[in-house]
Design a protein around this motif. Structure first.
Motif, PDB file in Angstrom:
ATOM      1  N   HIS A  34      46.381  52.579  31.473  1.00  0.00           N
ATOM      2  CA  HIS A  34      44.944  52.383  31.672  1.00  0.00           C
ATOM      3  C   HIS A  34      44.670  52.381  33.167  1.00  0.00           C
ATOM      4  O   HIS A  34      45.572  52.596  33.988  1.00  0.00           O
ATOM      5  CB  HIS A  34      44.464  51.071  31.027  1.00  0.00           C
ATOM      6  CG  HIS A  34      45.290  49.877  31.403  1.00  0.00           C
ATOM      7  ND1 HIS A  34      45.105  49.173  32.570  1.00  0.00           N
ATOM      8  CD2 HIS A  34      46.322  49.275  30.756  1.00  0.00           C
ATOM      9  CE1 HIS A  34      45.967  48.177  32.626  1.00  0.00           C
ATOM     10  NE2 HIS A  34      46.727  48.219  31.535  1.00  0.00           N
ATOM     11  N   ARG A  35      43.420  52.143  33.518  1.00  0.00           N
ATOM     12  CA  ARG A  35      43.008  52.279  34.919  1.00  0.00           C
ATOM     13  C   ARG A  35      43.739  51.326  35.839  1.00  0.00           C
ATOM     14  O   ARG A  35      43.903  51.619  37.035  1.00  0.00           O
ATOM     15  CB  ARG A  35      41.498  52.019  35.009  1.00  0.00           C
ATOM     16  CG  ARG A  35      40.906  52.211  36.399  1.00  0.00           C
ATOM     17  CD  ARG A  35      39.432  51.864  36.391  1.00  0.00           C
ATOM     18  NE  ARG A  35      39.205  50.451  36.230  1.00  0.00           N
ATOM     19  CZ  ARG A  35      39.101  49.585  37.249  1.00  0.00           C
ATOM     20  NH1 ARG A  35      39.231  50.006  38.492  1.00  0.00           N
ATOM     21  NH2 ARG A  35      38.887  48.315  37.023  1.00  0.00           N
ATOM     22  N   CYS A  36      44.197  50.217  35.318  1.00  0.00           N
ATOM     23  CA  CYS A  36      44.737  49.161  36.169  1.00  0.00           C
ATOM     24  C   CYS A  36      46.256  49.097  36.161  1.00  0.00           C
ATOM     25  O   CYS A  36      46.840  48.029  36.381  1.00  0.00           O
ATOM     26  CB  CYS A  36      44.145  47.819  35.771  1.00  0.00           C
ATOM     27  SG  CYS A  36      42.371  47.687  36.126  1.00  0.00           S
ATOM     28  N   GLU A  37      46.920  50.191  35.895  1.00  0.00           N
ATOM     29  CA  GLU A  37      48.354  50.263  36.071  1.00  0.00           C
ATOM     30  C   GLU A  37      48.747  51.705  36.363  1.00  0.00           C
ATOM     31  O   GLU A  37      48.059  52.636  35.951  1.00  0.00           O
ATOM     32  CB  GLU A  37      49.107  49.758  34.834  1.00  0.00           C
ATOM     33  CG  GLU A  37      49.032  50.671  33.633  1.00  0.00           C
ATOM     34  CD  GLU A  37      49.900  50.198  32.472  1.00  0.00           C
ATOM     35  OE1 GLU A  37      50.301  49.024  32.475  1.00  0.00           O
ATOM     36  OE2 GLU A  37      50.171  51.008  31.563  1.00  0.00           O
ATOM     37  N   LEU A  81      41.161  47.210  43.695  1.00  0.00           N
ATOM     38  CA  LEU A  81      40.645  48.080  42.644  1.00  0.00           C
ATOM     39  C   LEU A  81      39.822  47.341  41.599  1.00  0.00           C
ATOM     40  O   LEU A  81      39.343  47.952  40.639  1.00  0.00           O
ATOM     41  CB  LEU A  81      41.813  48.797  41.949  1.00  0.00           C
ATOM     42  CG  LEU A  81      42.576  49.822  42.780  1.00  0.00           C
ATOM     43  CD1 LEU A  81      43.798  50.309  42.019  1.00  0.00           C
ATOM     44  CD2 LEU A  81      41.671  50.988  43.148  1.00  0.00           C
ATOM     45  N   GLY A  82      39.668  46.026  41.774  1.00  0.00           N
ATOM     46  CA  GLY A  82      38.939  45.248  40.780  1.00  0.00           C
ATOM     47  C   GLY A  82      39.681  45.135  39.467  1.00  0.00           C
ATOM     48  O   GLY A  82      39.070  45.164  38.392  1.00  0.00           O
ATOM     49  N   CYS A  83      40.989  44.999  39.552  1.00  0.00           N
ATOM     50  CA  CYS A  83      41.850  44.967  38.366  1.00  0.00           C
ATOM     51  C   CYS A  83      42.531  43.622  38.173  1.00  0.00           C
ATOM     52  O   CYS A  83      43.628  43.544  37.606  1.00  0.00           O
ATOM     53  CB  CYS A  83      42.902  46.070  38.449  1.00  0.00           C
ATOM     54  SG  CYS A  83      42.247  47.723  38.157  1.00  0.00           S
ATOM     55  N   GLY A 121      44.165  43.551  34.816  1.00  0.00           N
ATOM     56  CA  GLY A 121      42.941  44.185  34.358  1.00  0.00           C
ATOM     57  C   GLY A 121      41.716  43.405  34.763  1.00  0.00           C
ATOM     58  O   GLY A 121      41.779  42.233  35.155  1.00  0.00           O
ATOM     59  N   PHE A 122      40.572  44.041  34.612  1.00  0.00           N
ATOM     60  CA  PHE A 122      39.313  43.409  34.998  1.00  0.00           C
ATOM     61  C   PHE A 122      38.802  42.483  33.906  1.00  0.00           C
ATOM     62  O   PHE A 122      38.100  41.511  34.167  1.00  0.00           O
ATOM     63  CB  PHE A 122      38.285  44.497  35.306  1.00  0.00           C
ATOM     64  CG  PHE A 122      36.905  43.977  35.546  1.00  0.00           C
ATOM     65  CD1 PHE A 122      36.631  43.185  36.655  1.00  0.00           C
ATOM     66  CD2 PHE A 122      35.876  44.264  34.670  1.00  0.00           C
ATOM     67  CE1 PHE A 122      35.356  42.691  36.877  1.00  0.00           C
ATOM     68  CE2 PHE A 122      34.600  43.781  34.884  1.00  0.00           C
ATOM     69  CZ  PHE A 122      34.333  42.999  35.985  1.00  0.00           C
ATOM     70  N   HIS A 178      37.694  39.166  35.883  1.00  0.00           N
ATOM     71  CA  HIS A 178      38.340  38.657  37.099  1.00  0.00           C
ATOM     72  C   HIS A 178      37.411  38.815  38.293  1.00  0.00           C
ATOM     73  O   HIS A 178      36.944  39.915  38.594  1.00  0.00           O
ATOM     74  CB  HIS A 178      39.651  39.394  37.351  1.00  0.00           C
ATOM     75  CG  HIS A 178      40.622  38.626  38.171  1.00  0.00           C
ATOM     76  ND1 HIS A 178      40.563  38.567  39.545  1.00  0.00           N
ATOM     77  CD2 HIS A 178      41.679  37.847  37.824  1.00  0.00           C
ATOM     78  CE1 HIS A 178      41.546  37.821  40.004  1.00  0.00           C
ATOM     79  NE2 HIS A 178      42.237  37.350  38.975  1.00  0.00           N
ATOM     80  N   SER A 179      37.149  37.717  38.961  1.00  0.00           N
ATOM     81  CA  SER A 179      36.214  37.714  40.084  1.00  0.00           C
ATOM     82  C   SER A 179      36.843  38.164  41.391  1.00  0.00           C
ATOM     83  O   SER A 179      36.150  38.282  42.392  1.00  0.00           O
ATOM     84  CB  SER A 179      35.641  36.309  40.271  1.00  0.00           C
ATOM     85  OG  SER A 179      36.670  35.396  40.654  1.00  0.00           O
TER      86      SER A 179
END
Length: 934
Positions: free
Chosen positions: A36-39, A70-72, A133-134, A151-152
């Motif tokens: 996914h986007r966060c790995e 990356l906001g992950c 992940g976000f 996640h902030s």
């Protein structure tokens, strides 16, 4: 002019330096070839070209910076050696070292940016990251169920339920790899934090991740104060297929992990069928003919068993069991005929049915027309069913369920009748009755028919009593009984069952709670679990189910166990969407699924709360104690649960509950059941509330009560007991022992009690001091008279002995008055010495070494005849002195008479007690004899 030129050159140099620094910055960052986007593999953009990062000195701190940029969320792992595949462009970064607090990867220390392929570095060492992940679902039984949190950049905060839709839930479930969203619930209490994500997401449903959904600040800057909970599942759609057309009758098919699969008819029942019909808007189930609509060439039959109660809105909300399920027989597919099918002629509601008498179909039809047959727990349907005979089917369809047993196949038996759930009394309750319940619920055979509210007390009506089943009935309410609502019981007599399909899980170890041999309870017996293949997700689900954290490891190097045992199951393959081990597909149950070397030994990362306050194992007695009372058998009731002591609320607290506590602790009978924190308020958790015992239970754990930790009480309502047994506890000043509070309850406060105790101690000290002072003054007041008597007696003794007892001295010469010395006065009590009046002609010769601490005196004379005739005792005898001859020494010792008796011996003691100030006096005749007063 020169100065201006110099200034211009300096400004040009500064601009060039700044342009060089800006040009040397990384402009973009991305992760490639991950799930996914966060790995994925870390790639950076420099001078318009994407390149990789060499993994030398690549640690989780650097990965954390990448994830945050990356906001992950935060970094879960920092894989190396091209874990996500090798890149094909430049290698831009080398020796990248971060502290973890940097905002971007540019802020970390690294070697100058250049293509390090020219330095003979290879893409085989490309760095990667795995981020949390976000978004996540937290607080549920697994990663696919729970509250939505984002996640902030620093921590996880809940997402508000404002303007939240099912489309947004679908995007979240897809991003997490959890299938599809089947439901969501808003206005949920926040799990931990009161902080809320300040934006609302408005997804269209096609976005790959929540991050890409349109979002806006909360209206007015204030978000709705409610969290949102999502339930994701791989089971997403259901249909009934007949002749290739979906309608209200046909073969049951379900969309599972992107594919349509037929369901097996094994363990398929009317409760499951009712949920399907209701979900499809097809009314209620009329019958479940097995394999009636089977079509060859379809996909493999899905063997998982659904355990619906009938109250579920969707089939995927029902408990599912896939572990150990055997392959389905060819063609044995589940089918349902719903009442809402317009083409189906509903059966006549009389005895003329088309099915043979006694067949399953005829029983279902008859049950439908009579308001019987459903075994689920659904509330009465909102519409009636009209039969062709004109009779209206009652919406009150009886249903059956098991409650509070830890699974669908064990628990307290409850029946839905006339719109209310009620229990069954345990009078005459036995295995024949339990067999009917287990078979009706498709839970196998009955292993145990429990009584005395073994699974807790129910509420509302007690519907049935004195059941006398033969074991062959199709429904429990068809067994002979007293009739609906007729009984002589209380809920403390609620009946329960344990069926053969009931499953349980444990770890077996001598000294550890979260590591050991994995065992599963099936068909009434514990057996081992085989470790092949046991992926990380499987270990995570096992540890989470046992309350031992979210991860675990498989120990394959441990020495196999000795002895023979069942090895129930192998090839367990859990999925991310599974919330318990029971949902994981595996090989079918077998008594010997693997060898002893393949038994699973698991070590979980977490620590499960101690099940016992001391070393395990322990009994219920060790989990119960009394505190704060004045005896060992009185005090505040405390119980051990989840690793800590807690109290019991006094709601419904009576002598019946107190009797169970006293008997369990071996403290006799209950005298009082005290409320309102009579022994002082406790601390920590309030573990139990609404405890209701009959008084005959062997343990407080056998009594009915609210769920652990659920209460509406404060510690001012802590319950207590006073039992007939036990001894009084004395207050102790030993360090670490705290006296119980308020020994005189209701009369004195704690501060008043302390004042009374201190006052009593002070009074005792004063009494002792006054007594000692009085004795001292009396002793000194009598001292002069005793000195005169002693002086007179000594001088008379000296004169008598030196003139008439010369033969006792063992020397030819006689002692004269000039050759004696009188001893000073000596007190045994440590008082100061005071000299008597000096004897005439006192010698000044020093005594020899053998006569330390003694002065020489003449040997005393015999007492006057007047003392002997009048029965008086000389002062020396009053002090208990003894005269004895040893060689050249004459010794006077206390308490022993001389060689004569009474008349013949002038030194005989008369038994009178006098002051001991004359003890230990020694009289020495220098050179010839010694008189010692010990």
């Amino acid at each position: 002019m020169g100065v201006r030129m110099t200034l211009n050159l300096s400004l040009q140099g500064l601009c060039f330096l700044l342009s060089t620094m800006v040009a040397a910055q990384i402009t973009e960052l991305r992760l490639m070839h991950g799930g996914h986007r966060c790995e994925g593999r870390v790639e950076v953009k420099y001078e318009g070209e994407w390149g990789t990062v060499y993994d030398y000195k690549w640690y989780v701190e650097a990965a954390d910076v990448v994830c945050r940029q990356l906001g992950c969320g935060h970094a879960v792992d920092a894989p190396r050696r091209a874990h996500f595949g090798s890149g094909d462009g430049p290698i831009w970064l080398f020796q990248t070292v971060c502290e973890g607090t940097e905002l971007t990867l540019n802020d970390c220390h690294h070697s100058p940016i250049q293509d390090y392929r020219n330095q003979r570095l290879s893409h085989n060492w490309d760095a990667g990251v795995v981020c949390s992940g976000f978004v996540r679902l937290a607080g549920g039984d697994g990663p696919c169920l729970g509250q939505v949190e984002v996640h902030s950049g620093k921590d996880w905060v809940p997402l508000s339920d404002g303007n939240f839709t099912l489309l947004t839930a679908q995007v979240i479930c897809a991003e997490l790899g959890c299938g599809k969203a089947v439901s969501f619930l808003g206005d949920v209490s926040f799990r931990e934090s009161d902080r809320v994500w300040p934006k609302e997401f408005q997804c269209k449903g096609h976005e790959p991740e929540l991050w890409f959904c349109h979002n806006e600040p909360c209206p007015g800057g204030a978000c709705h104060r409610g969290a949102v909970q999502i339930f994701c599942s791989v089971y997403t759609e259901v249909r009934l297929m007949k002749n290739g057309i979906s309608q209200c009758e046909g073969q049951v098919e379900m969309h599972i992990s992107g594919h349509w699969k037929m369901l097996c008819a094994s363990h398929w029942n009317m409760a499951n069928a009712n949920v399907v019909c209701q979900q499809l808007g097809c009314g209620i189930a009329v019958s479940t003919p097995e394999g009636a609509y089977f079509v060859e060439g379809g996909d493999k039959i899905w063997e998982a068993r659904f355990h619906c109660s009938g109250a579920e809105s969707f089939l995927w909300n029902c408990p599912v069991t896939a572990l150990g399920i055997s392959d389905c027989t060819h063609g044995n597919t589940a089918s349902v005929i719903c009442s809402g099918n317009q083409t189906q002629v509903l059966p006549q509601c009389n005895d003329s049915v088309s099915e043979p008498a006694g067949s399953a179909a005829s029983q279902e039809i008859a049950a439908t027309c009579s308001g019987e047959g459903s075994q689920g727990t659904r509330k009465p349907f909102s519409f009636p069913v009209i039969c062709s005979s004109g009779l209206i089917l009652s919406s009150d369809r009886r249903q059956l369920r098991l409650v509070d047993g830890g699974g669908p196949c064990a628990g307290r038996v409850e029946i839905l009748h006339q719109g209310s759930w009620g229990t069954i009394c345990d009078d005459s309750w036995d295995l024949s009755d339990a067999h009917v319940v287990c078979r009706q619920l498709s839970c196998g055979e009955a292993l145990n028919a429990t009584v005395s509210a073994h699974f807790g007390e129910g509420s509302d009506p007690i519907w049935l009593d004195d059941l006398k089943c033969t074991g062959k009935e199709s429904h429990i309410w068809k067994c002979p009984s007293r009739g609906w609502g007729k009984h002589n019981c209380r809920h403390k007599e609620d009946a329960g069952v344990i069926c053969s399909d009931f499953l349980n899980l444990r770890m077996v170890s001598e000294d550890q709670r979260c590591a050991g041999w994995l065992e599963v309870f099936y068909n009434g017996t514990w057996g081992s679990v085989c470790h092949s293949p046991m992926a990380d997700i499987t270990l995570s689900i096992i540890c989470r189910q046992l309350g031992c954290g979210d991860s675990g490891t498989l120990n394959s190097s441990i020495v196999p166990r000795e002895g023979s045992r069942l090895r129930w199951v192998d090839q367990i393959q859990c999925r991310k969407t599974d919330s318990s081990l029971w949902q994981c597909p595996s090989d079918s149950w077998r008594r010997n699924s693997c060898s002893s070397k393949e038994e699973a030994y698991i070590s979980c990362a977490g620590v499960r709360p101690k099940s016992c306050p001391t070393a395990a194992p322990c009994t219920d007695k060790e989990k119960l104690r009394l505190r704060g009372g004045d005896t060992v058998c009185s005090g505040r009731v405390e119980v051990w649960h989840e690793g800590s002591w807690g109290t019991v609320c006094d709601d419904s607290w009576s002598l019946a509950e107190a009797e169970v506590v006293c008997q369990q602790l071996g403290c006799g009978s209950a005298l009082e059941a005290l409320q309102k924190a009579a022994f002082g308020p406790g601390n920590g958790s309030i573990w139990l509330d609404e405890v209701q015992c009959r008084g005959r239970e062997s343990s407080l754990w056998d009594c009915a009560a609210d769920s652990w930790g659920q209460n509406n009480c404060k510690h001012e309502e802590d319950a207590g007991v006073r039992c007939s047994g036990g001894r009084t506890i004395l207050l102790s000043t030993t360090a670490g022992i705290r006296p119980g509070p308020n020994l005189v309850r209701g009369i004195f406060s704690l501060s008043e009690m302390l004042c009374l105790i201190l006052g009593a101690l002070l009074f005792l000290v004063l009494v002792i001091l006054v007594t000692q002072m009085y004795r001292w003054r009396a002793k000194h007041r009598a001292l002069p008279g005793f000195e005169d008597v002693l002086n007179e007696a000594v001088y008379e003794e000296i004169d008598y002995l030196t003139t008439t007892k010369e033969d006792l001295l063992g020397s030819n010469g006689a002692l004269s008055d000039d050759s004696v010395t009188k001893l000073p006065y000596y007190s045994r009590d440590g008082e100061e010495n005071s000299d008597f009046q000096s004897a005439p002609a006192q010698r000044t010769d020093a005594p020899s070494e053998d006569y330390d601490n003694a002065e020489e005196v003449p040997v005393p004379e015999a007492p006057p005849a007047s003392w002997m005739s009048e029965g008086e005792v000389p002062p020396e005898e009053e002090n208990g002195m003894r005269a004895s001859q040893t060689g050249s020494s004459l010794q006077f010792s206390r308490g022993v008479a001389g060689p004569g008796k009474e008349e013949s011996n002038p030194w005989l003691l008369q038994g009178e007690e006098v002051n001991t100030v004359y003890d230990d006096i020694e009289l020495n005749a220098l050179g010839t004899s010694t008189a010692v007063f010990p």
